[in-house]
Design a protein around this motif. Structure first.
Motif, PDB file in Angstrom:
ATOM      1  N   THR A 198     -28.528   8.005  -0.277  1.00 33.71           N
ATOM      2  CA  THR A 198     -27.376   7.138  -0.138  1.00 33.71           C
ATOM      3  C   THR A 198     -26.573   6.462  -1.091  1.00 33.71           C
TER       4      THR A 198
ATOM      5  N   TYR B 208     -29.634  17.712  -0.304  1.00 29.51           N
ATOM      6  CA  TYR B 208     -30.634  16.446   0.431  1.00 29.51           C
ATOM      7  C   TYR B 208     -30.245  15.081   0.572  1.00 29.51           C
ATOM      8  N   PRO B 209     -30.445  14.396   1.019  1.00 31.55           N
ATOM      9  CA  PRO B 209     -29.779  13.008   2.006  1.00 31.55           C
ATOM     10  C   PRO B 209     -30.134  12.424   0.250  1.00 31.55           C
TER      11      PRO B 209
ATOM     12  N   THR C 166     -35.315   9.090   3.065  1.00 29.70           N
ATOM     13  CA  THR C 166     -33.457   9.079   2.948  1.00 29.70           C
ATOM     14  C   THR C 166     -33.406   9.058   1.973  1.00 29.70           C
TER      15      THR C 166
END
Length: 447
Positions: free
Chosen positions: A394, A391-392, A333
Motif C-alpha cells: 500500500t 506483490y501487494p 498486505t
C-alpha cells in the motif's frame, strides 16, 4: 548470474578516508572532554583522543574494528560520503540532546499486573467490531485487519517511547564515539539509566503485556517484535559507551548487563518468549537476532553461537525460495515492507555471526538460494521508477532496501554493490557509512 567478490577482499579494503573538518569542529566544541575522563573499571579500552587502536568497542552487530577505522578516517581523511553521513547523524543526535528521557512509568494506564514498571502496548492491527459504550468501552470483540494500524495504540505511550528512547541512545552513542563531544555521551547515559536501571523509572525485564488485545488476551509473544530490532542497537550503544565514555561507570555497565541477562532469561523461558522463538517468519528472525545479541553481550557465547548456527536451517532454509523471494512474507498486505524488514533481521544476524566465526552469507538453502539472492530479489524494484513490485503493497518506499543492499555489498555481492547508486536515500540521509548495519528505514509503526 550474480557474482561475488572473493572473501579475501573484505569491506576493510574499500574504506576510504573522511574529511577531518566536521569532526574537528565537533571536537573543538566539546573541548576534548572525553580525553580527560577517567577510564571505566573492568579493563575496557579507552577512547583517548582519536587513536583508533585504543578504542575498539566490543559491539555485537556492528564491527568494532570498522567503527575504529571509520573514526580514524573521519579525523584524517576526505571522503564526502562519510562526511555527509556524519553530518546527518549529528543533526539527529543534536535534536536528541533536548528530548526525553523516556520511561514506562509515565503512562496513565495500569498493566494487568498493577505495576507501571511493566511495559504495556496493544496489538496495532486489531479493531473493535461493536460501538464503544459504557458497558463495552473497548467495543469488543476485536478483529484483525492486517496492515491497518488502529490509532488506539497511541493512547499508551510505552510503544512510542521505546522507539524514541532506543533510537536516541544509539545515535547519541555513535555521535560521542565519532566526535568526542561528551554532551552526547552524557545524554545517552541518562536515557539508558532512565529506561533500564534507575529504580524509580526502570522497565521490568519482561514483555508480558506487549500487544494485548482488549477483552481477549493481556499480552502476546508476537508483541516481542517491538523490541527485537531496536534493543540490538541499544546493546551496541552500550558496548560503545563501555569503550570509555565519560561518566559511564562500571556500575552503569553492570546494571545494564544485569537487565539484559534477566530479559534474556525471560525470553528463553516464558510462554510469550517461547512462542516468538517458534515463529517461522520475520518474528522468528528478529527473535534470533535479539536473543543472540543479548547472549553475546552478556558472555553467553555458546548460546549465541547455537542460535546463529541453527538459524541457517530454521530461517534461511524456510524463508528464501529459489528465486530469492520470501514465502513467509508474501501473504502480508505490506509485502515490500516485510521483505525488507525480515532482511534487516537476517543481515544483522549475519553480521553478529561473524563475531562468532559463522558466515550465514555462505549458507545455501535446499532450494539452491542464499541470503544474497533474497537481497538481490529487491534490486529491480529498489532501482526502478516507477517501482515495479509483484506483490501487494500500500505504500512502497524504494529506499527501504538501501541498507540491506549495503550489507550484501559488504558481504561481496557485486549486484548489490552496482545497484546502490540507483537507490534513493531515506529522508534522514544515508547513514550506513557511519553505522554500518541495516536499519528499518521505512518504519510503519507510526503510520
Amino acid at each position: 548470474m550474480r557474482t561475488r567478490t572473493p572473501r579475501t577482499r573484505t569491506w576493510r579494503t574499500r574504506l576510504g578516508l573522511l574529511v577531518a573538518a566536521s569532526l574537528t569542529a565537533a571536537v573543538s566544541a566539546s573541548g576534548g572532554a572525553v580525553d580527560a575522563a577517567a577510564a571505566p573499571a573492568g579493563g575496557h579500552p579507552r577512547c583517548a583522543g582519536h587513536d583508533h587502536h585504543t578504542c575498539v568497542p566490543r559491539t555485537v552487530v556492528l564491527d568494532g574494528h570498522r567503527l575504529a577505522e571509520t573514526r580514524r578516517a573521519l579525523h584524517e581523511g576526505s571522503d564526502p560520503a562519510r562526511t555527509a553521513a556524519l553530518t546527518a547523524l549529528l543533526a539527529q543526535a543534536d535534536a536528541e540532546l533536548t528530548t526525553g528521557p523516556w520511561t514506562v512509568t509515565g503512562k496513565q494506564q495500569l498493566p494487568p499486573s498493577g505495576d507501571r514498571h511493566d511495559y504495556l502496548s496493544l496489538a496495532p492491527y486489531y479493531w473493535p467490531t461493536e460501538p464503544q459504550t459504557p458497558d463495552n468501552p473497548w467495543g469488543c470483540p476485536y478483529e484483525n485487519r492486517d496492515g491497518q494500524r488502529n490509532p488506539i495504540v497511541d493512547t499508551i505511550p510505552d510503544h512510542a517511547g521505546r522507539l524514541d528512547a532506543f533510537t536516541a541512545i544509539y545515535q547519541l552513542s555513535l555521535a560521542w564515539y565519532y566526535t568526542g563531544d561528551r554532551r552526547y555521551a552524557d545524554r545517552a547515559e541518562l536515557d539508558l539509566r532512565t529506561w533500564f536501571t534507575d529504580p524509580a523509572t526502570r522497565m521490568n525485564p519482561n514483555m508480558n503485556y506487549a500487544q494485548g488485545i482488549p477483552c481477549q488476551v493481556d499480552g502476546r509473544g508476537i508483541g516481542i517484535i517491538e523490541f527485537s530490532y531496536l534493543l540490538t542497537q541499544v546493546v551496541d550503544a552500550t558496548a560503545i559507551l563501555d569503550a570509555g565514555a565519560p561518566g559511564w561507570t562500571d556500575g552503569d555497565r553492570q546494571g545494564v548487563l544485569g537487565w539484559d541477562g534477566a530479559f534474556l532469561d525471560w525470553l528463553r523461558t516464558s510462554k510469550n518468549g517461547r512462542e516468538e522463538a517458534a515463529a517461522s517468519n520475520n518474528h522468528g528472525s528478529f527473535d534470533d537476532l535479539m536473543t543472540a545479541a543479548l547472549a553475546l553481550y552478556t558472555g553467553r557465547t555458546d548460546t549465541a553461537r547455537r542460535i546463529v548456527l541453527e538459524a541457517a536451517g530454521k530461517r534461511l532454509d524456510v524463508q528464501i525460495d529459489a528465486d530469492g523471494s520470501q514465502p513467509q512474507e508474501r501473504t502480508r498486505t505490506r509485502t515490500w515492507h516485510y521483505f525488507n524488514f525480515n532482511l534487516v533481521a537476517l543481515t544483522r544476524l549475519a553480521q553478529l555471526g561473524r563475531h562468532l566465526g559463522i558466515d550465514l552469507w555462505d549458507h545455501r538453502t535446499p532450494a539452491g538460494s542464499d541470503l544474497a539472492d533474497a537481497v538481490d530479489f529487491l534490486i529491480p524494484t529498489a532501482t526502478s521508477t516507477p517501482a515495479n513490485w509483484p506483490y501487494p503493497e500500500t505504500d512502497l518506499r524504494r529506499y527501504a532496501a538501501l541498507d540491506v543492499l549495503h550489507a550484501a555489498a559488504d558481504a561481496g555481492d557485486d549486484a548489490a554493490r552496482r545497484a546502490l547508486p540507483d537507490v534513493p536515500p531515506p529522508p534522514g540521509g544515508d547513514l550506513y557509512p557511519v553505522r554500518p548495519a541495516a536499519e528499518q528505514l521505512d518504519d510503519i509503526s507510526k503510520a
